[in-house]
Design an enzyme around this catalytic site. Structure first.
Site, PDB file in Angstrom:
ATOM      1  N   HIS A  27      16.797 -15.980   0.471  1.00 23.74           N
ATOM      2  CA  HIS A  27      17.863 -14.735   0.276  1.00 23.74           C
ATOM      3  C   HIS A  27      17.764 -14.348  -1.016  1.00 23.74           C
ATOM      4  O   HIS A  27      17.776 -15.080  -2.090  1.00 23.74           O
ATOM      5  CB  HIS A  27      19.177 -15.681   0.704  1.00 23.74           C
ATOM      6  CG  HIS A  27      19.353 -15.986   2.049  1.00 23.74           C
ATOM      7  ND1 HIS A  27      19.231 -14.885   2.895  1.00 23.74           N
ATOM      8  CD2 HIS A  27      19.870 -16.996   2.862  1.00 23.74           C
ATOM      9  CE1 HIS A  27      19.488 -15.243   4.249  1.00 23.74           C
ATOM     10  NE2 HIS A  27      19.630 -16.679   4.165  1.00 23.74           N
ATOM     11  N   CYS A  79      15.799  -9.986   0.497  1.00 26.25           N
ATOM     12  CA  CYS A  79      16.649  -8.698   0.843  1.00 26.25           C
ATOM     13  C   CYS A  79      17.361  -8.248  -0.588  1.00 26.25           C
ATOM     14  O   CYS A  79      17.161  -9.074  -1.839  1.00 26.25           O
ATOM     15  CB  CYS A  79      18.019  -9.065   1.572  1.00 26.25           C
ATOM     16  SG  CYS A  79      17.636  -9.065   3.472  1.00 26.25           S
TER      17      CYS A  79
END
Length: 799
Positions: free
Chosen positions: A388, A437
């Site tokens: 992440h 991301c």
């Protein structure tokens, strides 16, 4: 300074950069200045312009404050208004600098030079200065003003006996002034000058310009001093301007060019323009090659276009981090396979790879600190992260597995800070591959400001996706690949410049129907050289540093040696060890000898030291797959005929003391129904990365320069217990991890994420789930060349 109506554009580059640096802070900086100048309509900037300003932190040498000053200069902001606004926001440092060092300073950049010339020939004395306001010049002969001369050049044409003497120039601005050095003008006879006189230049009174010594090509090491000289005979005296790659070099206006402590940014084609009032000439263009090796001038060869092995590294080091098992966020699957793929490929390119899975905040910071210790001058450094992440205002952040539900940059690892610390190691190449991301974190409005970055022209950023977008996974059975790695692994081994490889990967992703319009690789690079990951390694001149670096890497890859245990019942058991990742190890047991009266027996492990993770449901299994290792095959271990039991130990970075466990031997005699048990306690020290003590806090760094190679011996990784056993290091005890096996903990239910308050929004387009079968991409394991189909998971598995 009396005239404060001059514009900001009159400030020189050094002053603008200094002011920009002062404005690059959160409390009293460029944002506050932008609000202050907005009181005048012409200086009211749009949200887009201010966003562009904040994004300058992503550039290797970008500065939001410097960019704002450029915007003010374009719209005609005066120094007086700038000073007024700086006082309004109470930026005392900038106000003092502008008042003291700018508005009152005159800096002479060219001093007049003494000259000897034949009578009747022209003589030119030059004096130049810089300042934020208009400067006036006044020449003096002795104490008397030279009438009619108020410019930077004094021309005596033709020079006569009456004009011999000492000259000086006064440069002034308002009530401020400075004097130049004295310059003496003397006449010589045209036919009888000595060897050192200017009359030897040209025997008559005619003017001319002749280059008598050309600059020579050179090959140097980073940190050396570049020395180029262009000697000229000229009348009038010549002026010089050096060029690098056809661009003028500021303040390089002498016959000798000297650049101390060169970096790769100083590599290129050098030339010098020589000119006077009547003539102009150019020197030869010479190549200056700056790399880890040094060569004599006689052996130097100009680089040839298309040469595949132009550059060398002094070493290659990679840190790969894959975070999957998040405590408060969506769990991921791709990092396991992605780190496996990349480790295998990089080891084939002679990289020293440290591969780690599932790190918390402290462990990530400690791992980066240890990684920096492996870097040195000329080393290629590569950092890969899969997990992440998010990006705010051009700052990228890697999220550790223990990040809270409402995380900010304080809970994450800041990519730009790592880059700055890598640059301080004088590396030959810095590559960042961020498979995460880049959605904005709406609840983190802080904009941390990195310190000034060195201009090294050796930085490559490869983002798996573009700004404010997601990175997706590819699922195949129990294995997953990220989209980015699915394409990168096909190009990584090509002997091309790093940025060229990533360009090709971007093109490949753009041609894939399933990724087009959804995920696009973004490349950011200032790489000015043809550096490739396939470049060969050339041993550095300092073998001590190289040996220390090799030892530091070996520390994180020492695995226990195989051993045999003899039990009282006569059974002989072998313990074997294999490294998957730098923080994951497989232990297997097998029975070597069994007495004839024993019918059955098995050796199982239990009671492990606290810290590492051992899934008891998947321990002591008959196959690697059942033990939780999806990527490791039996062929990777010794071909064993006897039955074996496998146990997988992960999170070795959390081991605080020596790893110990109990070997339980269960056996039955042929004439007894009861199963008997014998136990032996075994200690295997601190294997693999556990010796680095990543769980321990490192000293906070105030400057990247504090990470010197000498600090390696003081690192926590050199624990006293390990120092005592350094002599035991042998090739057989170092886990090659060349198989780069992966981490897996079996099937786990994904928690519900609707309650998370501060996670960047990560969704998957519905058409992903409804699309037809996409093109094939090779997935793991790579035991067959057959292309296997893949599909996006029906869970929002964006990174």
């Amino acid at each position: 300074m009396e005239d404060k109506n001059l514009g900001v554009e009159t400030l020189n580059e050094a002053v603008l950069n200094r002011l920009g640096y002062m404005l690059d802070n959160l409390e009293c900086g460029w944002k506050q200045l932008a609000k202050a100048v907005a009181e005048q309509p012409q200086f009211c900037y749009s949200d887009k312009e201010l966003t562009d300003c904040s994004l300058k932190v992503l550039s290797p040498h970008g500065s939001p404050g410097r960019y704002l000053l450029a915007l003010l200069a374009d719209r005609g902001c005066t120094l007086a208004f700038l000073l007024q606004c700086l006082k309004k926001i109470e930026h005392r440092e900038a106000v003092g600098f502008l008042n003291t060092h700018v508005m009152g300073q005159i800096d002479i950049t060219m001093q007049p030079q003494s000259q000897r010339a034949p009578e009747g020939s022209p003589v030119v004395l030059s004096c130049r200065a810089v300042g934020p306001v208009e400067l006036t010049y006044q020449w003096f002969k002795g104490k008397d003003e030279v009438p009619g001369v108020n410019g930077p050049e004094l021309v005596l044409n033709p020079v006569s006996a009456a004009q011999q003497g000492a000259y000086i120039c006064r440069i002034s601005s308002g009530d401020k002034y400075v004097f130049s050095n004295w310059a003496h003008v003397r006449l010589v006879r045209s036919g009888g000058a000595n060897a050192g006189s200017s009359s030897g230049y040209f025997p008559s009174s005619t003017s001319g310009l002749n280059i008598i010594q050309q600059p020579r090509p050179q090959a140097l090491m980073e940190g050396d001093t570049l020395y180029l000289e262009c000697a000229v005979q000229a009348n009038p005296p010549p002026k010089f301007q050096w060029y690098l790659n056809k661009q003028p070099m500021p303040n390089c206006t002498r016959s000798i060019l000297k650049i101390p402590c060169i970096t790769t940014a100083d590599r290129g084609i050098y030339s010098c323009k020589i000119y006077n009032l009547y003539h102009e000439a150019w020197s030869d263009q010479v190549q200056v090659n700056i790399g880890p090796g040094s060569f004599s001038d006689d052996s130097w060869e100009a680089p040839k276009v298309g040469k595949q092995d132009l550059f060398n590294s002094t070493d290659k080091v990679a840190l790969l981090i894959g975070n999957m098992n998040y405590l408060h966020h969506q769990q991921l699957r791709a990092p396991m396979a992605d780190v496996h793929e990349l480790t295998n490929l990089l080891r084939q390119l002679d990289f020293k790879v440290v591969s780690l899975l599932n790190l918390n905040w402290q462990e990530m910071h400690s791992a980066v600190t240890e990684f920096l210790l492996l870097l040195d001058r000329g080393v290629y450094g590569l950092l890969y992260f899969a997990g992440h992440g998010y990006e705010n205002y051009g700052n990228s952040f890697m999220v550790p597995i223990d990040a809270p539900a409402s995380y900010t940059f304080k809970h994450c690892l800041w990519v730009q800070d790592v880059l700055q610390r890598m640059q301080a190691r004088q590396t030959g190449l810095n590559v960042f591959l961020l498979d995460m991301c880049r959605k904005r974190n709406p609840n983190d409005e802080s904009i941390p400001q990195p310190g000034p970055l060195r201009v090294t022209a050796n930085i490559v950023f490869g983002y798996a996706t573009c700004v404010d977008a997601e990175a997706f996974e590819v699922n195949k059975d129990d294995l997953s690949n990220g989209i980015f790695m699915s394409f990168l692994k096909k190009r990584l081994m090509e002997p091309e410049k790093v940025s060229v490889i990533l360009d090709k990967v971007a093109e490949d992703m753009g041609r894939c129907e399933i990724t087009r319009g959804r995920q696009a690789l973004e490349l950011r690079s200032n790489l000015s050289e043809r550096r490739a990951l396939t470049d060969s390694i050339q041993a550095p001149a300092c073998q001590v540093a190289a040996s220390t670096r090799n030892l530091q890497w070996a520390i994180a890859h020492v695995i226990p040696e195989s051993r045999c245990l003899q039990f009282e019942c006569g059974v002989k058991v072998q313990l074997g060890f294999a490294a998957e990742f730098s923080n994951i190890m497989i232990i297997y047991t097998r029975i070597l000898e069994t007495p004839k009266d024993i019918l059955t027996c098995s050796a199982q492990l239990s009671d492990f030291t606290e810290g590492p993770e051992v899934d008891l449901k998947h321990s002591n299994q008959e196959s690697l797959l059942e033990a939780g290792s999806l990527l490791l095959s039996m062929d990777d271990l010794l071909s064993l005929e006897q039955p074996q039991l496998f146990t997988r130990i992960s999170a070795l970075q959390r081991l605080k003391k020596e790893l110990s466990f109990t070997v339980c031997l269960h056996y039955k005699y042929t004439n007894l129904d009861e199963e008997l048990l014998e136990e032996q306690r075994v200690s295997v020290g601190k294997p693999l990365v556990s010796k680095l003590n990543l769980h321990e806090p490192r000293p906070s760094h105030t400057s990247s320069s504090e990470l010197q190679m000498s600090s390696i011996m003081e690192s926590s990784s050199f624990s006293e217990s390990f120092r005592a056993n350094l002599s035991d290091l042998s090739p057989s005890s170092i886990g090659s991890a060349s198989t780069s096996w992966s981490y897996y903990q079996g099937s786990m239910e994904s928690p519900t994420f609707s309650s998370l308050k501060n996670e960047p929004e990560e969704t998957i387009c519905p058409e992903f789930l409804e699309s037809e079968e996409p093109p094939s991409i090779k997935s793991l394991p790579s035991t067959s060349s057959q292309e296997l189909p893949f599909k996006f998971s029906n869970l929002p598995n964006s990174l």
